[in-house]
Design a protein around this motif. Structure first.
Motif, PDB file in Angstrom:
ATOM      1  N   GLU A 265       0.825  -1.209   0.000  1.00  0.00           N
ATOM      2  CA  GLU A 265       0.000   0.000   0.000  1.00  0.00           C
ATOM      3  C   GLU A 265       0.860   1.260   0.000  1.00  0.00           C
ATOM      4  OE1 GLU A 265      -3.265   0.459  -0.261  1.00  0.00           O
ATOM      5  OE2 GLU A 265      -3.618  -1.684  -0.525  1.00  0.00           O
ATOM      6  N   ILE A 266       1.942   1.232   0.749  1.00  0.00           N
ATOM      7  CA  ILE A 266       2.833   2.394   0.800  1.00  0.00           C
ATOM      8  C   ILE A 266       3.430   2.657  -0.571  1.00  0.00           C
ATOM      9  CG2 ILE A 266       5.032   3.250   1.724  1.00  0.00           C
ATOM     10  CD1 ILE A 266       4.356   1.825   4.354  1.00  0.00           C
ATOM     11  N   ARG A 267       3.907   1.611  -1.230  1.00  0.00           N
ATOM     12  CA  ARG A 267       4.526   1.796  -2.543  1.00  0.00           C
ATOM     13  C   ARG A 267       3.479   2.129  -3.619  1.00  0.00           C
ATOM     14  NH1 ARG A 267       8.496   3.036  -0.040  1.00  0.00           N
ATOM     15  NH2 ARG A 267      10.272   1.641   0.257  1.00  0.00           N
ATOM     16  N   THR A 268       2.282   1.572  -3.499  1.00  0.00           N
ATOM     17  CA  THR A 268       1.216   1.900  -4.449  1.00  0.00           C
ATOM     18  C   THR A 268       0.865   3.377  -4.395  1.00  0.00           C
ATOM     19  OG1 THR A 268       0.291  -0.342  -4.304  1.00  0.00           O
ATOM     20  CG2 THR A 268      -1.170   1.388  -5.131  1.00  0.00           C
ATOM     21  N   SER A 269       1.002   3.973  -3.218  1.00  0.00           N
ATOM     22  CA  SER A 269       0.694   5.392  -3.044  1.00  0.00           C
ATOM     23  C   SER A 269       1.828   6.292  -3.528  1.00  0.00           C
ATOM     24  CB  SER A 269       0.417   5.691  -1.573  1.00  0.00           C
ATOM     25  OG  SER A 269       1.609   5.650  -0.813  1.00  0.00           O
ATOM     26  N   LYS A 270       2.887   5.681  -4.130  1.00  0.00           N
ATOM     27  CA  LYS A 270       4.061   6.395  -4.647  1.00  0.00           C
ATOM     28  C   LYS A 270       4.931   6.964  -3.534  1.00  0.00           C
ATOM     29  CE  LYS A 270       2.469   5.586  -8.740  1.00  0.00           C
ATOM     30  NZ  LYS A 270       3.035   4.458  -9.515  1.00  0.00           N
ATOM     31  N   ASN A 271       4.744   6.484  -2.326  1.00  0.00           N
ATOM     32  CA  ASN A 271       5.571   6.884  -1.191  1.00  0.00           C
ATOM     33  C   ASN A 271       6.856   6.059  -1.232  1.00  0.00           C
ATOM     34  OD1 ASN A 271       6.758   7.049   1.417  1.00  0.00           O
ATOM     35  ND2 ASN A 271       4.789   7.574   2.334  1.00  0.00           N
ATOM     36  N   GLN A 272       8.013   6.720  -1.374  1.00  0.00           N
ATOM     37  CA  GLN A 272       9.288   6.025  -1.510  1.00  0.00           C
ATOM     38  C   GLN A 272      10.135   6.079  -0.240  1.00  0.00           C
ATOM     39  OE1 GLN A 272      10.173   4.064  -4.105  1.00  0.00           O
ATOM     40  NE2 GLN A 272       8.071   4.481  -4.786  1.00  0.00           N
ATOM     41  N   THR A 273       9.493   6.325   0.913  1.00  0.00           N
ATOM     42  CA  THR A 273      10.215   6.301   2.182  1.00  0.00           C
ATOM     43  C   THR A 273      10.898   4.943   2.353  1.00  0.00           C
ATOM     44  OG1 THR A 273       8.569   7.763   3.183  1.00  0.00           O
ATOM     45  CG2 THR A 273       9.985   6.542   4.681  1.00  0.00           C
ATOM     46  N   PRO A 274      12.188   4.914   2.700  1.00  0.00           N
ATOM     47  CA  PRO A 274      12.863   3.625   2.881  1.00  0.00           C
ATOM     48  C   PRO A 274      12.146   2.751   3.908  1.00  0.00           C
ATOM     49  CG  PRO A 274      14.462   5.413   2.850  1.00  0.00           C
ATOM     50  CD  PRO A 274      13.112   6.052   2.889  1.00  0.00           C
TER      51      PRO A 274
ATOM     52  N   ALA B 250       9.065  -9.669   0.125  1.00  0.00           N
ATOM     53  CA  ALA B 250       9.228  -8.327   0.685  1.00  0.00           C
ATOM     54  C   ALA B 250       9.946  -7.407  -0.295  1.00  0.00           C
ATOM     55  CB  ALA B 250       9.991  -8.399   2.011  1.00  0.00           C
ATOM     56  N   PHE B 251      11.044  -7.890  -0.874  1.00  0.00           N
ATOM     57  CA  PHE B 251      11.785  -7.081  -1.841  1.00  0.00           C
ATOM     58  C   PHE B 251      10.935  -6.793  -3.074  1.00  0.00           C
ATOM     59  CE2 PHE B 251      15.829  -8.920   0.109  1.00  0.00           C
ATOM     60  CZ  PHE B 251      16.122  -7.753   0.796  1.00  0.00           C
ATOM     61  N   GLY B 252      10.179  -7.782  -3.502  1.00  0.00           N
ATOM     62  CA  GLY B 252       9.336  -7.598  -4.677  1.00  0.00           C
ATOM     63  C   GLY B 252       8.255  -6.562  -4.467  1.00  0.00           C
ATOM     64  N   LEU B 253       7.823  -6.384  -3.230  1.00  0.00           N
ATOM     65  CA  LEU B 253       6.798  -5.389  -2.912  1.00  0.00           C
ATOM     66  C   LEU B 253       7.379  -3.997  -2.673  1.00  0.00           C
ATOM     67  CD1 LEU B 253       4.546  -7.529  -0.539  1.00  0.00           C
ATOM     68  CD2 LEU B 253       3.977  -6.751  -2.848  1.00  0.00           C
ATOM     69  N   GLY B 254       8.716  -3.910  -2.644  1.00  0.00           N
ATOM     70  CA  GLY B 254       9.327  -2.586  -2.521  1.00  0.00           C
ATOM     71  C   GLY B 254      10.094  -2.326  -1.247  1.00  0.00           C
ATOM     72  N   ALA B 255      10.275  -3.352  -0.384  1.00  0.00           N
ATOM     73  CA  ALA B 255      11.091  -3.163   0.812  1.00  0.00           C
ATOM     74  C   ALA B 255      12.538  -2.905   0.401  1.00  0.00           C
ATOM     75  CB  ALA B 255      11.011  -4.389   1.717  1.00  0.00           C
ATOM     76  N   ASP B 256      13.232  -2.091   1.177  1.00  0.00           N
ATOM     77  CA  ASP B 256      14.617  -1.748   0.852  1.00  0.00           C
ATOM     78  C   ASP B 256      15.627  -2.652   1.550  1.00  0.00           C
ATOM     79  OD1 ASP B 256      14.418   0.934  -0.722  1.00  0.00           O
ATOM     80  OD2 ASP B 256      13.026   1.161   0.931  1.00  0.00           O
ATOM     81  N   ASP B 257      15.237  -3.230   2.672  1.00  0.00           N
ATOM     82  CA  ASP B 257      16.150  -4.103   3.406  1.00  0.00           C
ATOM     83  C   ASP B 257      15.324  -5.062   4.245  1.00  0.00           C
ATOM     84  OD1 ASP B 257      18.507  -5.196   4.289  1.00  0.00           O
ATOM     85  OD2 ASP B 257      19.361  -3.315   4.996  1.00  0.00           O
ATOM     86  N   TYR B 258      15.973  -6.111   4.759  1.00  0.00           N
ATOM     87  CA  TYR B 258      15.265  -7.172   5.474  1.00  0.00           C
ATOM     88  C   TYR B 258      16.166  -7.660   6.600  1.00  0.00           C
ATOM     89  CZ  TYR B 258      11.989 -11.165   5.768  1.00  0.00           C
ATOM     90  OH  TYR B 258      11.043 -12.086   6.162  1.00  0.00           O
ATOM     91  N   VAL B 259      15.739  -7.466   7.842  1.00  0.00           N
ATOM     92  CA  VAL B 259      16.519  -7.863   9.015  1.00  0.00           C
ATOM     93  C   VAL B 259      15.719  -8.919   9.779  1.00  0.00           C
ATOM     94  CG1 VAL B 259      17.555  -7.110  11.182  1.00  0.00           C
ATOM     95  CG2 VAL B 259      17.639  -5.614   9.174  1.00  0.00           C
ATOM     96  N   VAL B 260      16.366 -10.038  10.094  1.00  0.00           N
ATOM     97  CA  VAL B 260      15.691 -11.149  10.762  1.00  0.00           C
ATOM     98  C   VAL B 260      15.928 -11.090  12.268  1.00  0.00           C
ATOM     99  CG1 VAL B 260      15.508 -13.665  10.921  1.00  0.00           C
ATOM    100  CG2 VAL B 260      15.928 -12.582   8.698  1.00  0.00           C
ATOM    101  N   LYS B 261      14.842 -11.277  13.041  1.00  0.00           N
ATOM    102  CA  LYS B 261      14.944 -11.372  14.497  1.00  0.00           C
ATOM    103  C   LYS B 261      15.445 -12.763  14.884  1.00  0.00           C
ATOM    104  CE  LYS B 261      10.799  -8.498  15.195  1.00  0.00           C
ATOM    105  NZ  LYS B 261       9.392  -8.529  15.681  1.00  0.00           N
ATOM    106  N   PRO B 262      16.199 -12.902  15.966  1.00  0.00           N
ATOM    107  CA  PRO B 262      16.747 -11.828  16.803  1.00  0.00           C
ATOM    108  C   PRO B 262      17.841 -11.062  16.063  1.00  0.00           C
ATOM    109  CG  PRO B 262      17.632 -13.941  17.493  1.00  0.00           C
ATOM    110  CD  PRO B 262      16.599 -14.244  16.454  1.00  0.00           C
ATOM    111  N   PHE B 263      18.016  -9.805  16.369  1.00  0.00           N
ATOM    112  CA  PHE B 263      18.942  -8.958  15.635  1.00  0.00           C
ATOM    113  C   PHE B 263      19.813  -8.162  16.601  1.00  0.00           C
ATOM    114  CE2 PHE B 263      15.241  -6.545  16.688  1.00  0.00           C
ATOM    115  CZ  PHE B 263      15.701  -5.276  16.993  1.00  0.00           C
ATOM    116  N   ASN B 264      20.899  -7.660  16.067  1.00  0.00           N
ATOM    117  CA  ASN B 264      21.790  -6.787  16.833  1.00  0.00           C
ATOM    118  C   ASN B 264      21.401  -5.345  16.526  1.00  0.00           C
ATOM    119  OD1 ASN B 264      24.194  -5.039  17.278  1.00  0.00           O
ATOM    120  ND2 ASN B 264      25.142  -6.958  17.921  1.00  0.00           N
TER     121      ASN B 264
END
Length: 229
Positions: A67-76, A92-106
């Motif tokens: 929905e965010i990307r459909t609205s032309k919002n390019q916020t990372p 996630a990447f295909g939908l427009g996510a810029d990065d992907y961090v898996v829990k648990p994380f530093n």
């Protein structure tokens, strides 16, 4: 003015810990504990970056990102989730996510990734000179972040655009996966996944599929390149 980060995360302990970490490092941070509320805040507020969980009440992270990307919002958007399967990452990447961090994380790693995207955004905003990159009938307007081929607008996600621009700036040169990971993703990248191949295929479908002349090529074992015949 402080850079504002929106955290869409339904686990209070995790969300508040991330919020505190950002605030201790000089950022402003706001939390949404619900998917629908998070989407509304993302679309109506002014944020520099969004941290987005996948499993959320009322609306999941995949749909929010779409929905965010459909609205032309390019916020990372950085996905932060316990779902670590490659299929989830690719979606996630295909939908427009810029990065992907898996829990648990530093948190320090998350903070480093956030700073990379915010630094890039600030650099883009400070560049007031429109530049058009061309190869064959493909044109990239680096000011508007728009791509046309044979005069037809091609809609790309933020990461697809970044990869294409980097390849065009280095046209005629074979780019290894390691170089692409460093220059396009900016941080250490798990070369054991096929994310780069997937993104190259995304670009081929959008750039080359309906064109008479192909622009994107690969050299097996060496990397990828873009050239005009």
């Amino acid at each position: 003015m402080l850079q504002e980060i929106l955290i869409i995360e339904d686990e209070p302990k995790v969300a508040n810990s991330i919020k505190q970490g950002f605030e201790e490092n000089g950022f402003a941070a706001t939390v949404a504990y619900d998917g629908k509320i998070g989407l509304k805040m993302a679309l109506t507020g002014s944020y520099h970056l969004i941290i987005l969980d996948l499993n959320l009440p009322h609306m999941n992270g995949f749909d929010i990102c779409k929905e965010i990307r459909t609205s032309k919002n390019q916020t990372p958007i950085i996905m932060l989730t316990a779902l670590g399967d490659i299929e989830d990452k690719m979606q996630a990447f295909g939908l427009g996510a810029d990065d992907y961090v898996v829990k648990p994380f530093n948190f320090r790693e998350l903070l480093a990734r956030v700073r990379v995207f915010l630094k890039r955004s600030s650099s883009d905003e400070s560049d007031q000179h429109t530049q058009v990159l061309k190869i064959a009938d493909l044109e990239i307007n680096t000011d508007m972040k728009s791509v046309h081929r044979n005069g037809v607008l091609i809609n790309l996600t933020a990461k697809e655009y970044t990869l294409l621009e980097y390849m065009v700036r280095n046209k005629g040169r074979v780019l290894s996966k390691v170089e692409i990971a460093e220059k396009v993703w900016d941080v250490g990248f798990d070369t054991g996944t096929n994310v780069i191949e997937v993104y190259i295929n995304f670009l081929r479908k959008k750039i080359d599929r309906d064109a008479d002349k192909k622009l994107i090529y690969n050299k097996p074992g060496l990397g990828y390149y873009i050239k005009e015949d």
